[in-house]
Design an enzyme around this catalytic site. Structure first.
Site, PDB file in Angstrom:
ATOM      1  N   ASP A   1      25.392  31.894   4.856  1.00 33.60           N
ATOM      2  CA  ASP A   1      23.957  31.965   5.107  1.00 33.60           C
ATOM      3  C   ASP A   1      23.346  30.681   4.540  1.00 33.60           C
ATOM      4  OD1 ASP A   1      21.468  32.739   5.724  1.00 33.60           O
ATOM      5  OD2 ASP A   1      21.370  34.425   4.329  1.00 33.60           O
TER       6      ASP A   1
ATOM      7  N   CYS B   1      39.073  59.320   7.573  1.00 29.44           N
ATOM      8  CA  CYS B   1      39.246  57.909   7.193  1.00 29.44           C
ATOM      9  C   CYS B   1      40.679  57.618   6.741  1.00 29.44           C
ATOM     10  CB  CYS B   1      38.258  57.556   6.081  1.00 29.44           C
ATOM     11  SG  CYS B   1      38.347  55.831   5.565  1.00 29.44           S
TER      12      CYS B   1
HETATM   13 ZN   LIG Z   1      37.970  56.076   3.284  1.00 31.29          ZN
END
Ligand SMILES: [Zn+2]
Length: 379
Positions: free
Chosen positions: A92, A310
């Site tokens: 940035d 996940c």
């Molecule tokens: Zn995870």
């Protein structure tokens, strides 16, 4: 390798699945970039970032300029070697930080004078300096130096800053061309669309940027800075048709799961945000059913993983009960494990969006995903 190459592989409405080739590797888009402000993504090592599937990270020009200084980074082999991250990096320009600093600041057409947050010393950033610092750091993608105004800025203030940003862009591009003449293909420079919440200004920002030349990517800045969410979506929808389709679009500072999906639907490709690591350090974890506070007593003896969908180290190895214990006992491992999961969550969300775009099912999927995330609520 010469200039970056971007290839669109599939579209679904305005959403795009693409592939961006940079000097340090390929990035499949849409993609979430973790933020390594000081040349490190807080609490995570480059090995962690690799393991969670991050393919490009962001570092910050202002912070690295103030400490340790771009010359030190260059002496130590440049930013990739300095932080031991061999894949693509974007820096940035420092505009956002300089305009967010408390205390002394003076802006004129030449540049910005400000007070360092580290030692209080007066320093000056100009478009040319911002480009030179980023060149010394050596990221794959450098950002143009911009005059950032608060999200709620009135039209006159936003126009003034935008016109200055456009003049600065010309100077950034000139300096960057001169540096790149000796090492073509080492780094590319992207402009930033500003204009706060004013749709007319945003449109004219896009026009001015395109008048100034061909770019290998375009960023949209000054959003997600406190304005209502509807303003951000309106801005993205308004400018989308006039953004060149052949280059990646980078929505700066956006990284809450719902915003990421809505912005992908509105044609954005790259995203960054400190939220996943900041929230992770505060004990807040993303799940498909909304954010979860791991300190909550309900998790005390819970053997379930943080997020059963996940595949990250945290979710494959530890129970909610153990993670809660780490936070209650103030153990450092907890900060790392939740940060790791949250970054993996956003990387995976972008990966899933990419698959859905390729399969032509993105629009329906992303609406259902957002409904589930919002209706199950905070736990
Ligand atoms: Zn995870």
């Amino acid at each position: 390798m010469s200039t970056p190459r971007f290839r669109i592989e599939a579209t679904d409405g305005a959403a795009r699945a693409g592939s961006l080739l940079l000097p340090h590797g390929e990035v499949e888009t849409p993609a979430f970039m973790p933020v390594g402000t000081q040349g490190t993504v807080r609490a995570l090592s480059p090995f962690d970032l690799e393991a969670v599937g991050a393919r490009m990270v962001l570092a910050n020009t202002y912070h690295l300029h103030v400490r340790p200084g771009e010359d030190t980074v260059a002496e130590l082999g440049g930013l990739h070697r300095f932080m031991a991250w061999p894949r693509p990096i974007l820096t940035d320009s420092g505009g956002f930080q300089v305009f967010s600093l408390e205390g002394f600041r003076r802006v004129d057409d030449e540049g910005v004078e400000f007070q360092s947050h580290v030692d209080g010393a007066r320093r000056r950033l100009t478009p040319e300096r911002a480009v030179e610092i980023q060149w010394a750091l050596g990221a794959d993608v450098a950002m143009a130096f911009d005059h950032v105004v608060p999200g709620g800025a009135d039209e006159a203030a936003a126009r003034d800053a935008l016109e200055r940003t456009t003049r600065w862009l010309e100077r950034c591009a000139r300096r960057h061309r001169a540096l790149a003449a000796e090492h073509p293909g080492r780094q590319t420079l992207w402009p930033i669309v500003q204009g706060a919440g004013h749709l007319g200004l945003r449109q004219s920002a896009v026009n001015s940027i395109l008048d100034l030349g061909d770019w290998s990517g375009i960023a949209v800045g000054g959003l997600a800075v406190g304005e209502p969410k509807t303003v951000m979506y309106e801005v993205l929808e308004t400018i989308e048709p006039s953004l060149p389709s052949a280059v990646p679009r980078y929505l700066m500072g956006v990284g809450f799961p719902e915003d990421l999906l809505r912005a992908i639907a509105l044609g954005q490709d790259l995203f960054d945000c400190v939220a996943p690591t900041r929230n992770g350090r505060n004990g807040s974890a993303y799940t498909p059913d909304g954010p979860l506070n791991i300190r909550n007593a309900a998790h005390r003896a819970d053997p379930a993983p943080l997020d059963e969908t996940c595949d990250c180290e945290t979710c494959s190895s530890y129970s909610r009960g153990y993670l809660r214990h780490l936070f209650v006992a103030d153990e450092l491992l907890g900060l790392r494990l939740l940060s790791l999961h949250n970054v993996r969550f956003l990387v995976r969300l972008a990966e899933e969006a990419r698959r859905r775009i390729a399969g032509g099912t993105f629009r329906a999927w992303h609406t259902e995903w957002i409904d589930r995330y919002n209706t199950r609520g905070t736990k």
